[in-house]
Design an enzyme around this catalytic site. Structure first.
Site, PDB file in Angstrom:
ATOM      1  N   LYS A 183       0.850  -1.188   0.000  1.00 50.48           N
ATOM      2  CA  LYS A 183       0.000   0.000   0.000  1.00 50.48           C
ATOM      3  C   LYS A 183       0.891   1.245   0.000  1.00 50.48           C
ATOM      4  O   LYS A 183       1.481   1.607   1.010  1.00 50.48           O
ATOM      5  CB  LYS A 183      -0.923   0.049   1.230  1.00 50.48           C
ATOM      6  CG  LYS A 183      -2.006   1.122   1.034  1.00 50.48           C
ATOM      7  CD  LYS A 183      -2.472   1.756   2.301  1.00 50.48           C
ATOM      8  CE  LYS A 183      -1.572   2.803   2.859  1.00 50.48           C
ATOM      9  NZ  LYS A 183      -1.444   4.041   2.061  1.00 50.48           N
TER      10      LYS A 183
ATOM     11  N   GLY B 209       3.000   3.889  13.129  1.00 49.19           N
ATOM     12  CA  GLY B 209       3.693   2.629  13.429  1.00 49.19           C
ATOM     13  C   GLY B 209       3.110   1.958  14.664  1.00 49.19           C
ATOM     14  O   GLY B 209       2.950   0.729  14.703  1.00 49.19           O
TER      15      GLY B 209
ATOM     16  N   GLU C  42       9.828  15.808  15.499  1.00 53.96           N
ATOM     17  CA  GLU C  42      10.290  15.654  14.118  1.00 53.96           C
ATOM     18  C   GLU C  42       9.558  16.693  13.268  1.00 53.96           C
ATOM     19  O   GLU C  42       8.335  16.703  13.225  1.00 53.96           O
ATOM     20  CB  GLU C  42       9.955  14.246  13.619  1.00 53.96           C
ATOM     21  CG  GLU C  42      10.463  13.995  12.234  1.00 53.96           C
ATOM     22  CD  GLU C  42      10.095  12.607  11.721  1.00 53.96           C
ATOM     23  OE1 GLU C  42       8.968  12.152  11.955  1.00 53.96           O
ATOM     24  OE2 GLU C  42      10.950  11.982  11.067  1.00 53.96           O
TER      25      GLU C  42
ATOM     26  N   GLU D 245      10.004   1.020  10.496  1.00 48.73           N
ATOM     27  CA  GLU D 245      10.996   2.077  10.227  1.00 48.73           C
ATOM     28  C   GLU D 245      10.270   3.388  10.463  1.00 48.73           C
ATOM     29  O   GLU D 245       9.419   3.775   9.665  1.00 48.73           O
ATOM     30  CB  GLU D 245      11.466   2.016   8.767  1.00 48.73           C
ATOM     31  CG  GLU D 245      12.097   0.717   8.346  1.00 48.73           C
ATOM     32  CD  GLU D 245      13.507   0.550   8.889  1.00 48.73           C
ATOM     33  OE1 GLU D 245      14.053   1.517   9.444  1.00 48.73           O
ATOM     34  OE2 GLU D 245      14.049  -0.554   8.767  1.00 48.73           O
TER      35      GLU D 245
ATOM     36  N   CYS E   2      13.539  10.746   6.765  1.00 50.86           N
ATOM     37  CA  CYS E   2      13.524  10.168   8.115  1.00 50.86           C
ATOM     38  C   CYS E   2      14.858  10.385   8.809  1.00 50.86           C
ATOM     39  O   CYS E   2      14.916  10.605  10.004  1.00 50.86           O
ATOM     40  CB  CYS E   2      13.186   8.694   8.035  1.00 50.86           C
ATOM     41  SG  CYS E   2      14.256   7.817   6.899  1.00 50.86           S
TER      42      CYS E   2
ATOM     43  N   GLY F 252       6.992   4.854   8.149  1.00 53.78           N
ATOM     44  CA  GLY F 252       6.154   6.037   8.284  1.00 53.78           C
ATOM     45  C   GLY F 252       6.363   6.654   9.649  1.00 53.78           C
ATOM     46  O   GLY F 252       7.406   6.448  10.285  1.00 53.78           O
ATOM     47  N   SER F 253       5.364   7.376  10.109  1.00 58.02           N
ATOM     48  CA  SER F 253       5.522   8.097  11.377  1.00 58.02           C
ATOM     49  C   SER F 253       5.427   7.133  12.562  1.00 58.02           C
ATOM     50  O   SER F 253       4.851   6.042  12.459  1.00 58.02           O
ATOM     51  CB  SER F 253       4.443   9.163  11.490  1.00 58.02           C
ATOM     52  OG  SER F 253       3.179   8.540  11.499  1.00 58.02           O
ATOM     53  N   THR F 254       5.964   7.571  13.676  1.00 56.66           N
ATOM     54  CA  THR F 254       5.959   6.739  14.873  1.00 56.66           C
ATOM     55  C   THR F 254       4.518   6.457  15.314  1.00 56.66           C
ATOM     56  O   THR F 254       4.170   5.329  15.676  1.00 56.66           O
ATOM     57  CB  THR F 254       6.768   7.439  15.986  1.00 56.66           C
ATOM     58  OG1 THR F 254       8.120   7.553  15.503  1.00 56.66           O
ATOM     59  CG2 THR F 254       6.760   6.666  17.284  1.00 56.66           C
TER      60      THR F 254
HETATM   61  P1  NAD Z   1       2.406   8.320   7.916  1.00 53.34           P
HETATM   62  O1  NAD Z   1       2.655   7.536   9.139  1.00 53.34           O
HETATM   63  O2  NAD Z   1       1.381   9.383   7.949  1.00 53.34           O
HETATM   64  O3  NAD Z   1       1.974   7.365   6.725  1.00 53.34           O
HETATM   65  C1  NAD Z   1       2.767   6.253   6.337  1.00 53.34           C
HETATM   66  C2  NAD Z   1       1.887   5.253   5.637  1.00 53.34           C
HETATM   67  O4  NAD Z   1       0.949   4.713   6.576  1.00 53.34           O
HETATM   68  C3  NAD Z   1       1.042   5.843   4.508  1.00 53.34           C
HETATM   69  O5  NAD Z   1       0.999   4.914   3.454  1.00 53.34           O
HETATM   70  C4  NAD Z   1      -0.326   6.004   5.155  1.00 53.34           C
HETATM   71  O6  NAD Z   1      -1.395   5.977   4.229  1.00 53.34           O
HETATM   72  C5  NAD Z   1      -0.365   4.770   6.041  1.00 53.34           C
HETATM   73  N1  NAD Z   1      -1.317   4.835   7.150  1.00 53.34           N
HETATM   74  C6  NAD Z   1      -1.873   5.919   7.744  1.00 53.34           C
HETATM   75  N2  NAD Z   1      -2.678   5.536   8.777  1.00 53.34           N
HETATM   76  C7  NAD Z   1      -2.630   4.177   8.826  1.00 53.34           C
HETATM   77  C8  NAD Z   1      -3.214   3.188   9.678  1.00 53.34           C
HETATM   78  N3  NAD Z   1      -4.017   3.526  10.679  1.00 53.34           N
HETATM   79  N4  NAD Z   1      -2.917   1.896   9.453  1.00 53.34           N
HETATM   80  C9  NAD Z   1      -2.067   1.532   8.466  1.00 53.34           C
HETATM   81  N5  NAD Z   1      -1.490   2.410   7.621  1.00 53.34           N
HETATM   82  C10 NAD Z   1      -1.759   3.724   7.797  1.00 53.34           C
HETATM   83  O7  NAD Z   1       3.814   8.876   7.449  1.00 53.34           O
HETATM   84  P2  NAD Z   1       4.112   9.848   6.222  1.00 53.34           P
HETATM   85  O8  NAD Z   1       3.597  11.200   6.601  1.00 53.34           O
HETATM   86  O9  NAD Z   1       3.656   9.237   4.938  1.00 53.34           O
HETATM   87  O10 NAD Z   1       5.707   9.844   6.204  1.00 53.34           O
HETATM   88  C11 NAD Z   1       6.441  10.643   7.044  1.00 53.34           C
HETATM   89  C12 NAD Z   1       6.939   9.834   8.227  1.00 53.34           C
HETATM   90  O11 NAD Z   1       7.616   8.666   7.776  1.00 53.34           O
HETATM   91  C13 NAD Z   1       7.947  10.584   9.041  1.00 53.34           C
HETATM   92  O12 NAD Z   1       7.682  10.401  10.405  1.00 53.34           O
HETATM   93  C14 NAD Z   1       9.266   9.924   8.661  1.00 53.34           C
HETATM   94  O13 NAD Z   1      10.267  10.033   9.615  1.00 53.34           O
HETATM   95  C15 NAD Z   1       8.855   8.534   8.441  1.00 53.34           C
HETATM   96  N6  NAD Z   1       9.817   7.841   7.588  1.00 53.34           N
HETATM   97  C16 NAD Z   1      10.646   6.923   8.158  1.00 53.34           C
HETATM   98  C17 NAD Z   1      11.606   6.271   7.383  1.00 53.34           C
HETATM   99  C18 NAD Z   1      12.527   5.257   7.988  1.00 53.34           C
HETATM  100  O14 NAD Z   1      13.102   4.481   7.234  1.00 53.34           O
HETATM  101  N7  NAD Z   1      12.713   5.216   9.282  1.00 53.34           N
HETATM  102  C19 NAD Z   1      11.703   6.558   6.020  1.00 53.34           C
HETATM  103  C20 NAD Z   1      10.849   7.502   5.484  1.00 53.34           C
HETATM  104  C21 NAD Z   1       9.901   8.128   6.275  1.00 53.34           C
END
Ligand code: NAD
Length: 497
Positions: free
Chosen positions: A196, A253, A401, A270, A304, A248-250
């Site tokens: 996704k 996660g 962040e 991650e 990130c 994605g975001s903490t």
């Molecule tokens: P986000 O957490 O908003 O979204 C990440 C993904 O999760 C998206 O595909 C989103 O649609 C999906 N999502 C949202 N709610 C969900 C739920 N309840 N259940 C399952 N999936 C859901 O993050 P973002 O705004 O897309 O990205 C930015 C964040 O990602 C920042 O915090 C960044 O640090 C982190 N990031 C981490 C790494 C790493 O490798 N550590 C790499 C890139 C980005």
């Protein structure tokens, strides 16, 4: 639907990119074919450099997600992928990498349009995606087991088997590389896959789905369900998935991990970061300034591993910051597809407003805010690169962040204070040490709480180098041989001789 494109985009696009955008296949890709999503939920594809809606797509529903998981389950259970000879899997993954490389110009433009990042950065992303695919293609023939020295009466082995159906949920900042960190090892090890992508960047993943079919990856082995949080939540709660890899975001996660507890699905996470760059007075300061700039201005800070906290020896603080601002003023803010651009917009108006409000809060906490350039005369989601000095532990800008082009600066007196400041964050993704003193470098690297420590450099990624975080930055490692462990299960076989 005709794509709505800003003049700068229309002028830059290759005919191949343009015609693909006229009718992009943004439907769910299930069992080898694109099919209409069964929901009413329309999502805009927005060009962050102009604010224009390029096109729209319908989010995959829970039912579409179930179909995708079921297609992946069937494809795994009947062995059409896992039981191929490993060299055939290798060959198909190499073919996929070749196809992606052959279309790199088009995919680069799609990625720059969708994420807002400058073309030069998007080009590196596609190159990295190709390199990761090739690296793991090689692993298909190299996953070995071992013979265990059990009591002599028995012949015992531990072999690595694929896990089954692996799911990936990915963010918008590095859409294709982050997808490859998950898909490439999963497929090399014989698993099937459901991805996704972020609702904010679906274009390159849709393009990639077409290449999977062209590369001869069997139907059902790779499935894509575009959509937002609801589609992601459906994916994490659908039975039949054996592993979820999330970036994605903490906060999201944590939601993914909670959902996975109900089905006892394995997860690797991650997550976010607030990575420190420690600059000592004995460093090569010229190189350190460039390293700090690369660490925070790349992808407009939406990284990130963004080195968003500069922790610097008080004795060199003023000169270092002044020169850093001088060099930052030479960056060109603009649309990602404009050839002169070196710093693009943020992904959305929401993200721009969040960054702006964090800067306002920093001002109320008496930090000193210095913006380096004027905003371009355009409707995109731009934020000027900003250096915040006078930051102290506990300031919001020091803890949160930001995910934007904002560098917080903290001054230290001595190594112990530098480490205390660096390790005070809830996050632990990356870090760097700038110093010419070899003993100091080892001492500091050993004590930094982070998944990666770069020394006299920043942001070095390679398919061979394990990547991941500690503390609130998540757990599990992607890339390198470490990922092979996450996409296989050990089986012990004991034969009574
Ligand atoms: P986000 O957490 O908003 O979204 C990440 C993904 O999760 C998206 O595909 C989103 O649609 C999906 N999502 C949202 N709610 C969900 C739920 N309840 N259940 C399952 N999936 C859901 O993050 P973002 O705004 O897309 O990205 C930015 C964040 O990602 C920042 O915090 C960044 O640090 C982190 N990031 C981490 C790494 C790493 O490798 N550590 C790499 C890139 C980005």
């Amino acid at each position: 639907m005709t794509a709505h494109l800003a003049p700068v985009v229309r002028d830059a696009l290759l005919p191949t990119t343009h015609s693909w955008l006229e009718k992009p296949p943004l439907e769910p890709f299930i069992d080898g074919a694109f099919r209409a999503a069964r929901s009413e939920d329309r999502i805009a594809v927005v060009d962050p450099g102009s604010g224009l809606t390029v096109t729209e797509f319908t989010a995959a529903s829970a039912q579409d997600v179930e179909d995708a998981v079921s297609a992946a389950r069937t494809a795994f259970d009947d062995g059409r992928w896992s039981e191929l000879d490993p060299e055939i899997r290798e060959e198909k993954l190499r073919r996929l990498a070749d196809l992606l490389e052959a279309d790199a110009d088009t995919v680069t433009q799609l990625e720059a349009l969708d994420t807002g990042k400058p073309l030069a950065e998007a080009r590196l992303d596609i190159r990295e995606a190709v390199a990761v695919l090739r690296y793991y293609a090689g692993w298909a023939t190299k996953v070995e087991g071992s013979v265990i020295p059990a009591p002599r009466r028995f012949y015992a082995t531990a072999t690595r088997e694929p896990i089954g159906v692996c799911a990936a949920i990915t963010p918008w900042n590095y859409p294709l590389p982050i997808l490859m960190y998950k898909l490439a090892p999963a497929l090399a090890c014989g698993n099937t896959f459901v991805a996704k992508p972020s609702e904010q960047t679906v274009l390159s993943t849709a393009y990639f789905a077409q290449l999977c079919a062209a590369a001869g990856i069997p139907d059902g082995v790779v499935n894509i369900v575009p959509g937002a949080g609801a589609t992601g939540a459906a994916l994490t709660s659908t039975p039949g998935i054996d592993k979820i890899a999330f970036t994605g975001s903490t906060r999201t996660g944590q939601a993914v991990m909670r959902a996975a507890a109900d089905t006892l699905t394995k997860v690797t996470l991650e997550l976010g970061g607030k990575s420190p760059q420690l600059v000592f007075a004995d460093a090569d300061l010229d190189a350190a300034i460039d390293g700090v700039m690369g660490g925070i201005w790349t992808n407009a800070g939406q990284v990130c591993i963004a080195g968003s906290r500069l922790i610097i020896d008080r004795r060199i603080h003023d000169d270092f910051v002044a020169e850093l601002l001088n060099r930052t003023r030479q960056l060109t803010l603009g649309h990602g597809l404009a050839s002169a651009t070196t710093l693009g917009p943020l992904i959305s108006s929401t993200q721009r407003d969040r960054v702006t409000s964090l800067l306002e809060q920093a001002a109320t906490e008496n930090a000193d805010i210095q913006t380096a350039s004027a905003l371009p005369d355009a409707d995109g989601f731009f934020v000027s690169p900003t250096v915040v000095t006078g930051v102290r532990p506990g300031h919001t800008i020091e803890r949160e962040e930001v995910f934007g082009p904002v560098l917080s600066v903290l001054a230290f007196d001595g190594e112990d204070e530098a480490l205390r400041l660096a390790n005070s964050s809830a996050y632990g993704l990356a870090s760097s040490v700038w110093s010419k003193d070899a003993s100091r470098v080892h001492r500091v690297a050993r004590r930094l709480q982070a998944g990666t420590v770069w020394v006299n450099t920043y942001g070095v990624f390679h398919p061979t180098l394990p990547f991941g975080g500690v503390k609130a930055s998540g757990f599990g490692r992607e890339l390198g041989s470490a990922a092979v462990d996450h996409y296989t299960e050990l089986k012990t076989t004991v034969i009574d001789l």
